[in-house]
Motif scaffolding. Structure first.
Motif, PDB file in Angstrom:
ATOM      1  N   THR A 196       0.790  -1.299   0.213  1.00  0.00           N
ATOM      2  CA  THR A 196       0.180  -0.137   0.037  1.00  0.00           C
ATOM      3  C   THR A 196       1.015   1.023   0.096  1.00  0.00           C
ATOM      4  O   THR A 196       0.540   2.425  -0.682  1.00  0.00           O
ATOM      5  N   GLY A 197       1.835   1.268   0.769  1.00  0.00           N
ATOM      6  CA  GLY A 197       2.694   2.287   0.672  1.00  0.00           C
ATOM      7  C   GLY A 197       3.608   2.535  -0.507  1.00  0.00           C
ATOM      8  O   GLY A 197       3.500   3.977  -1.034  1.00  0.00           O
ATOM      9  N   THR A 198       3.781   1.710  -1.000  1.00  0.00           N
ATOM     10  CA  THR A 198       4.618   1.768  -2.439  1.00  0.00           C
ATOM     11  C   THR A 198       3.537   2.184  -3.370  1.00  0.00           C
ATOM     12  O   THR A 198       3.915   3.006  -4.523  1.00  0.00           O
ATOM     13  N   GLU A 200       0.887   4.148  -3.023  1.00  0.00           N
ATOM     14  CA  GLU A 200       0.828   5.684  -2.827  1.00  0.00           C
ATOM     15  C   GLU A 200       2.018   6.505  -3.451  1.00  0.00           C
ATOM     16  O   GLU A 200       1.615   7.615  -4.020  1.00  0.00           O
ATOM     17  N   LYS A 201       3.132   6.080  -3.215  1.00  0.00           N
ATOM     18  CA  LYS A 201       4.298   6.850  -3.624  1.00  0.00           C
ATOM     19  C   LYS A 201       4.382   6.880  -5.221  1.00  0.00           C
ATOM     20  O   LYS A 201       4.791   7.731  -5.886  1.00  0.00           O
ATOM     21  N   LEU A 202       3.956   5.737  -5.727  1.00  0.00           N
ATOM     22  CA  LEU A 202       3.638   5.561  -7.383  1.00  0.00           C
ATOM     23  C   LEU A 202       2.431   6.402  -7.933  1.00  0.00           C
ATOM     24  O   LEU A 202       2.306   6.188  -9.042  1.00  0.00           O
ATOM     25  N   GLY A 203       1.474   6.687  -7.097  1.00  0.00           N
ATOM     26  CA  GLY A 203       0.157   7.017  -7.648  1.00  0.00           C
ATOM     27  C   GLY A 203      -0.572   5.995  -8.076  1.00  0.00           C
ATOM     28  O   GLY A 203      -1.377   6.555  -9.025  1.00  0.00           O
TER      29      GLY A 203
END
Length: 335
Positions: A196-198, A200-203
């Motif tokens: 999930t964090g990855t 969000e960073k990648l959009g």
């Protein structure tokens, strides 16, 4: 004629004209012969390949039939003399392979039913695996031991007998190890990843539609809620308790319980004997010779046949393997 003209040399004779080159009278026949020989050569080559493939197919069919009917000295009603029955459990305890219930249980039934078998030895080299497969094998072991009370079942550990492997071994009358074998890991795990964090960073937006409030349970692309985490932990605790009861039932008073016994830790074979997780040092040959008193060892293990390996080589299970990799993360495992 004057004297001067008498000394003039005569004109040279014209060079002979070579006759025109004529094609061979039978050139059509020569071309036809070449075509015929080329055709015959090609037909012979095709015939050789055809024979090769036909023989290959016949061999595969024969091996498939032989594997299906299990042509061996143990097939049908054939029985051998007094001996120790051996069943190998190698690798992960899962729905496929030598550690699956579908492979181990028929071998157990043959070994117990053979009037020549004095005892059965499970030779285990496994880091663990499915609690379902291990549980089915243990249930069958218990049933067979009641049906054949005079035939003991021993577990002999090779390199490692951990988690699901030890789950099965604990149902044996006795467990024998090498002093450097790895024993234990009485615990359960459920593993996976969270992205999930990855995302969000990648959009990247996760678009998941479900019918059921917890249908996305253990989905690696969705946040893990406290309720889902608690539910997973409850499942693990329940399976762990089942594992503990199997070990306690199998080992009985020999088990010297401590706070670490069911913590998931590993121990050497020598230490496992001190803890009551094993009974002594031994190998398949030494158990057959010194414990069973029947040195002849007959292997009852159902080995995978050539046809199955050929099918897998051609990728028959590639698609299933990809799906399995996706689903396996959400399964509890004894390893």
């Amino acid at each position: 004629m004057s004297e001067e003209n008498s000394h003039i040399p005569p004109a040279p004779a014209p060079a002979p004209v070579p006759p025109p080159v004529q094609p061979p009278i039978n050139w059509e026949r020569e071309v036809l012969e070449k075509l015929v020989f080329a055709t015959i050569k090609e037909q012979r080559a095709n015939r050789r390949w055809s024979i090769f493939f036909k023989v290959f197919i016949l061999v595969v069919i024969f091996l498939a039939v032989a594997n299906y009917f299990n042509f061996s000295i143990l097939s049908g009603d054939a029985e051998v003399g007094r001996h120790t029955a051996l069943i190998e459990i190698e690798g992960n305890i899962e729905s496929e392979g030598s550690g699956s219930a579908a492979v181990v249980i028929p071998a157990l039934n043959k070994a117990f039913a053979d009037s020549g078998s004095v005892a059965i030895v499970l030779h285990i080299n496994s880091p663990g695996g499915s609690p379902v497969q291990a549980g089915m094998i243990v249930d069958e072991v218990r049933r067979l031991r009641k049906g054949y009370p005079d035939k003991p079942l021993y577990a002999v550990v090779d390199e490692i007998c951990a988690s699901g492997g030890y789950y099965i071994a604990s149902a044996a009358d006795s467990i024998y190890v090498n002093k450097a074998s790895v024993i234990g890991s009485i615990g359960v795990l459920m593993e996976g990843f969270g992205f999930t964090g990855t995302m969000e960073k990648l959009g990247v937006e996760r678009r998941l539609l479900t019918a059921g409030a917890h249908k996305s349970f253990m989905d690696p692309f969705s946040p893990q809620s406290d309720k889902d985490k608690a539910h997973a932990q409850q499942m693990l605790n329940e399976i762990h308790q089942q594992f503990i009861e199997v070990v306690r039932s199998g080992r009985g008073k020999r088990l010297k319980e401590t706070d670490e016994t069911f913590s998931g830790l590993y121990w050497t074979g020598a230490r496992a004997i001190d803890m009551g997780l094993a009974d002594g040092l031994g190998s398949v040959d030494s158990v057959a010779r010194d414990i069973v008193k029947a040195e002849d060892v007959i292997d009852y293990t159902q080995h995978e046949g050539l046809p199955e390996r050929v099918l897998k080589k051609f990728g028959a299970s590639v698609g299933a393997g990809a799906m399995k990799a996706t689903v396996e993360a959400a399964k509890p495992a004894l390893r």
